[in-house]
Scaffold this motif. Sequence first.
Motif, PDB file in Angstrom:
ATOM      1  N   HIS A 129       0.811  -1.220   0.000  1.00 33.73           N
ATOM      2  CA  HIS A 129       0.000   0.000   0.000  1.00 33.73           C
ATOM      3  C   HIS A 129       0.848   1.277   0.000  1.00 33.73           C
ATOM      4  O   HIS A 129       0.298   2.372   0.053  1.00 33.73           O
ATOM      5  CB  HIS A 129      -0.916   0.010   1.234  1.00 33.73           C
ATOM      6  N   GLU A 146      -5.742  -1.955   7.009  1.00 35.17           N
ATOM      7  CA  GLU A 146      -5.520  -2.402   5.632  1.00 35.17           C
ATOM      8  C   GLU A 146      -4.401  -3.438   5.573  1.00 35.17           C
ATOM      9  O   GLU A 146      -4.488  -4.414   4.806  1.00 35.17           O
ATOM     10  CB  GLU A 146      -5.184  -1.197   4.747  1.00 35.17           C
ATOM     11  N   ARG A 163      -5.721  -6.703   6.759  1.00 36.45           N
ATOM     12  CA  ARG A 163      -6.528  -7.339   5.708  1.00 36.45           C
ATOM     13  C   ARG A 163      -5.616  -8.047   4.699  1.00 36.45           C
ATOM     14  O   ARG A 163      -5.876  -9.170   4.296  1.00 36.45           O
ATOM     15  CB  ARG A 163      -7.390  -6.291   5.015  1.00 36.45           C
ATOM     16  N   SER A 164      -4.516  -7.389   4.344  1.00 37.56           N
ATOM     17  CA  SER A 164      -3.567  -7.987   3.403  1.00 37.56           C
ATOM     18  C   SER A 164      -2.910  -9.221   4.003  1.00 37.56           C
ATOM     19  O   SER A 164      -2.766 -10.254   3.332  1.00 37.56           O
ATOM     20  CB  SER A 164      -2.493  -6.967   3.008  1.00 37.56           C
ATOM     21  N   HIS A 193      -5.738   3.504  10.245  1.00 37.53           N
ATOM     22  CA  HIS A 193      -6.367   3.065   8.998  1.00 37.53           C
ATOM     23  C   HIS A 193      -5.413   2.157   8.214  1.00 37.53           C
ATOM     24  O   HIS A 193      -5.818   1.098   7.697  1.00 37.53           O
ATOM     25  CB  HIS A 193      -6.754   4.279   8.154  1.00 37.53           C
ATOM     26  N   ASN A 194      -4.151   2.558   8.139  1.00 35.86           N
ATOM     27  CA  ASN A 194      -3.162   1.757   7.419  1.00 35.86           C
ATOM     28  C   ASN A 194      -2.977   0.384   8.066  1.00 35.86           C
ATOM     29  O   ASN A 194      -2.738  -0.614   7.368  1.00 35.86           O
ATOM     30  CB  ASN A 194      -1.822   2.494   7.376  1.00 35.86           C
TER      31      ASN A 194
END
Length: 427
Positions: free
Chosen positions: A273, A343, A346-347, A339-340
């Motif tokens: 990301h 994410e 999730r990855s 937030h990061n």
Amino acid sequence: MVTALMVMISLYFIIKLYISVMQVGFINRAKRMAPVLMGSADYLKAGNYAVAKEKLQMTGMLIEYIMFLVWLDGGIRWLDAVMGGMDAPFKSIVMVLAFLLINTLVELPLSLYEKFVLDAKFGFNRTSVGLYIKDTLITLFLVALLGGAVIWGVTAIIAWAPLWWFWSFLFLFAVVVALNMLFPTLRALFFDKLTPLEDAELSEEIDALMKKTGFVSSGVFVSDASKRDTRLNAYFGGLGKSKRVVLYDTLLEKLEARELLAVLGHELGHFAHGDLYKNIAVVGGMLFGMLALFGNLPESLFVQLGIGNTPAVTVILFLLFMPLVSFFIMPLMGVISRHNEYEADRSGGELVGKLYLANALRKLVTENRSFPLSHPLYIFFYYTHPPVIERLRALGFEERGSGKGAMRSECDADSVERELDNEGVRS
């Protein structure tokens, strides 16, 4: 002007102290509730450690506040007078380094207490006195060498350029990028002994994982972190061709292979990301704003403080007020960072499996004795990562327990069963 600054500084410390008091009260209440994510003994121990650590931080806040007042009420003027006979460029370097050294010496007793009393009591510290002295001397040497070069650069720019704060920003931002590239090398050279990962099968799995996200590394290494501390960690360091994967030996000891891969999958999520570059950009934005502010300080401030508007004094004022300014910027950075992290979770879950990442998070909480609950205000101001309970919930593991906001110490059985089905693990 000085009176207004004193009021701002006092409000800053009152707010910080209030947040800490709320956090201590919250944890003292929470640790008497049903255990969350841990067994009862570990949960209570983590709560006691969090409270003791926060009380130590409160003592540090008081010392920091006193030092603020001392430096503004004659301390900078005294330091300037002591360095009076030196040549300007050399004086600037020595004066700023002396400022940093004095603050370090004042904070040293708390650092020693934290390492050799508090951390030792709760089973974290493995650092010998000799190793601590060695680390401290190396750190001081690096600060004097690298910090001296940076101070020379900034003070030279201040003396040379009318729009010095803009050119200083470009210089310091380049330093930030360079340090991110050199960090793994410097750390391995002076502090940690890094050895190539010997587990060939695990190394192959890590390589396969990295290829999925296009991460090119100069190698996978193991750090002998256990000689200093028992906490678990791993990091991807460097930029460009200098990138490397570093695993703490404590992490290899405590996590199963798939759990470790899930943790690395999380870190690779950050890479995929572009979070490292985003973070550097955010730091750059904060640095730009702070330098723009300090580059336009009114001359009346220096007059009221009884100090000259010299490059060294400007740098010291910047260093003195940087914690205050960054404290009120941190909530915004925290929102972005949390937030990061979601994410990246999730990855990691997609790359290796949500169950393995969930179990790894639970082990990290237990082994690092990280109390899983915090006051919302404390989270807002200080948390760069979401609370583990929220991360587990985002991964699909349901909240259970008798206490408010509690979760069972093991992931919910139904959630685990569904996850195993989804990942094709069960027959």
